[in-house]
Each structure stands twice: as C-alpha cells, then as structure tokens.
Design a protein around this motif. Structure first.
Motif, short mmCIF file in Angstrom:
data_model
loop_
_atom_site.label_atom_id
_atom_site.label_comp_id
_atom_site.label_asym_id
_atom_site.label_seq_id
_atom_site.Cartn_x
_atom_site.Cartn_y
_atom_site.Cartn_z
N PRO A 33 0.83 -1.21 0.00
CA PRO A 33 0.00 0.00 0.00
C PRO A 33 0.87 1.27 0.00
N ALA A 34 0.30 2.34 -0.48
CA ALA A 34 0.99 3.63 -0.49
C ALA A 34 1.42 3.98 0.93
N GLY A 35 2.67 4.40 1.09
CA GLY A 35 3.19 4.79 2.39
C GLY A 35 3.66 3.62 3.24
N ASP A 36 3.59 2.41 2.70
CA ASP A 36 4.02 1.22 3.44
C ASP A 36 5.27 0.65 2.77
N THR A 37 5.89 -0.32 3.39
CA THR A 37 7.09 -0.94 2.81
C THR A 37 6.96 -2.44 2.64
N LEU A 38 5.85 -3.01 3.12
CA LEU A 38 5.66 -4.46 3.08
C LEU A 38 4.37 -4.82 2.35
N PRO A 39 4.34 -5.99 1.70
CA PRO A 39 3.09 -6.42 1.07
C PRO A 39 2.02 -6.70 2.12
N ARG A 40 0.80 -6.29 1.80
CA ARG A 40 -0.36 -6.51 2.67
C ARG A 40 -1.51 -6.99 1.79
N TYR A 41 -2.49 -7.64 2.40
CA TYR A 41 -3.71 -7.94 1.66
C TYR A 41 -4.57 -6.69 1.64
N VAL A 42 -4.93 -6.24 0.43
CA VAL A 42 -5.71 -5.02 0.25
C VAL A 42 -6.97 -5.38 -0.54
N CYS A 43 -8.12 -4.89 -0.07
CA CYS A 43 -9.38 -5.17 -0.74
C CYS A 43 -9.43 -4.46 -2.09
N THR A 44 -9.87 -5.19 -3.11
CA THR A 44 -9.96 -4.61 -4.46
C THR A 44 -11.16 -3.68 -4.60
N ARG A 45 -12.12 -3.75 -3.66
CA ARG A 45 -13.30 -2.89 -3.73
C ARG A 45 -13.23 -1.73 -2.73
N CYS A 46 -13.15 -2.04 -1.43
CA CYS A 46 -13.23 -0.96 -0.42
C CYS A 46 -11.85 -0.46 0.00
N GLU A 47 -10.79 -1.10 -0.48
CA GLU A 47 -9.40 -0.71 -0.23
C GLU A 47 -8.96 -0.85 1.23
#
Length: 196
Positions: A33-47
């Motif tokens: 995610p923007a402003g982060d440095t590691l991969p995260r699970y991010v929702c494709t709809r509600c983010e």
C-alpha cells in the motif's frame, strides 16, 4: 512411482492466505500500500488494508520448592510432549492475564505471577513467546482439557528430550542457570529455524 512431498510442519503455525475482505467480502490482492514498505492484503473494492502481525504465545513458569510444573499436551501440535502452561493471548486481556488464564486452563493451577522472564521471537512462524516467573500457590492442580497429564519436575527429572517446543527448552535452561546464580533476569532472544 511418485514420491509425496512431506507436509511442511511449520504450516500449522502460519496464517492461511487471505482471499476475501472481512469488511465487504470482495477479493483481496497482495500489494504494497501507499506509504508502506511491506506487502499486505488489500481489498480490491473498499481498499481496506488487512494487516497480519505476529501472534503472542504467553505462559508461566510455575515453581513449587525448586520444581517446575509442566503439562503433557493433549492437542496438536506436539501431542504427548511436555510444555510449560502457555497459549495464544486473547483479545481484551493483558499479557499477564493471558499467562494466568493459560495456567488455569492447562494445569488448573493457582499461581502468583512474578516478573517477565523470557521473550523469544520466532520470526519464521510469526510468533513471540513470552514467559513469566510464577509461584505455585498450592498443590491443587491437574490436567485441563488441553493436557493429558500435569506434573512437577526438578532440573534432573525434566524430560528434556520430550519437550514440545524449543522456546520452552530455552526458557527452562535460562531458569535453572539463573537459579544456580541466585538471580533471575530477563532473557530476550531470536530463534532461527531448526536446520535438519
């Protein structure tokens, strides 16, 4: 003839991959995610960003006249192996409350909790194991639902080869070393994966 790949024993400790958002039910994707440095699970709809952080395993070292109370596990992983009373910390409880609750659940034992004694990071399974010093208040203890047996051991009778977890073995060794010196300290360590 196909040889089957043996199951990964560490898979019991790793969180499963996430497929859907717990906020809206849409698919998630792994990305930074923007402003982060590691991969995260991010929702494709509600983010919504779904953080997965290490779990705390919390327990106690219940002592009665230089003997330590251990529990023989009635659950996997490590069914039938010995351990200190410990388990995953629950929401809405402090670390100290978790140590006391786990001791009651696994050993039906009453303790007076002392100082934090060991904190061992286990990054390859995303856990931190924390143990408190504790004084067993009486000999009214017995196996809880997750224990086959509960018993007191001195250093010479600890079933060292039958201990369930390396964090427990390290914590017990730290305890007996400190007891021999007459001073209990705080032990912090990182545990690497076992090399077979």
């Amino acid at each position: 003839m196909n040889a089957k790949t043996p199951p990964d024993p560490l898979s019991l400790f790793r969180p499963p991959a996430m497929n859907f958002c717990s906020a809206c039910g849409a698919a998630v994707e792994s990305k930074i995610p923007a402003g982060d440095t590691l991969p995260r699970y991010v929702c494709t709809r509600c983010e919504t960003i779904h953080y997965q952080n290490p779990k705390l395993v919390v327990g106690a070292i219940p002592v009665w006249q230089n003997r330590i109370l251990l529990c023989k596990r009635a659950i996997e992983p490590r069914y039938g192996k010995w351990t200190l009373p410990a388990g995953f910390m629950e929401n809405d409880e402090s670390v100290a409350q978790a140590a006391m609750r786990e001791t009651i659940e696994e050993a039906r034992a009453s303790i007076e909790l002392g100082q934090l004694f060991s904190m061992i990071s286990v990054p390859h399974i995303n856990q931190v194991h924390v143990f408190y010093q504790a004084r067993l208040l009486n000999l009214d203890f017995g196996p809880g639902v997750e224990s086959l047996e509960v018993a007191l051991f001195d250093e010479a009778t600890i079933p060292w080869q039958e201990l369930a977890f390396r964090t427990v073995s390290k914590t017990l060794k730290f305890h007996f070393e400190d007891a021999a010196l007459g001073s209990m300290g705080l032990h912090c360590e990182d545990l690497s994966p076992r090399v077979e």
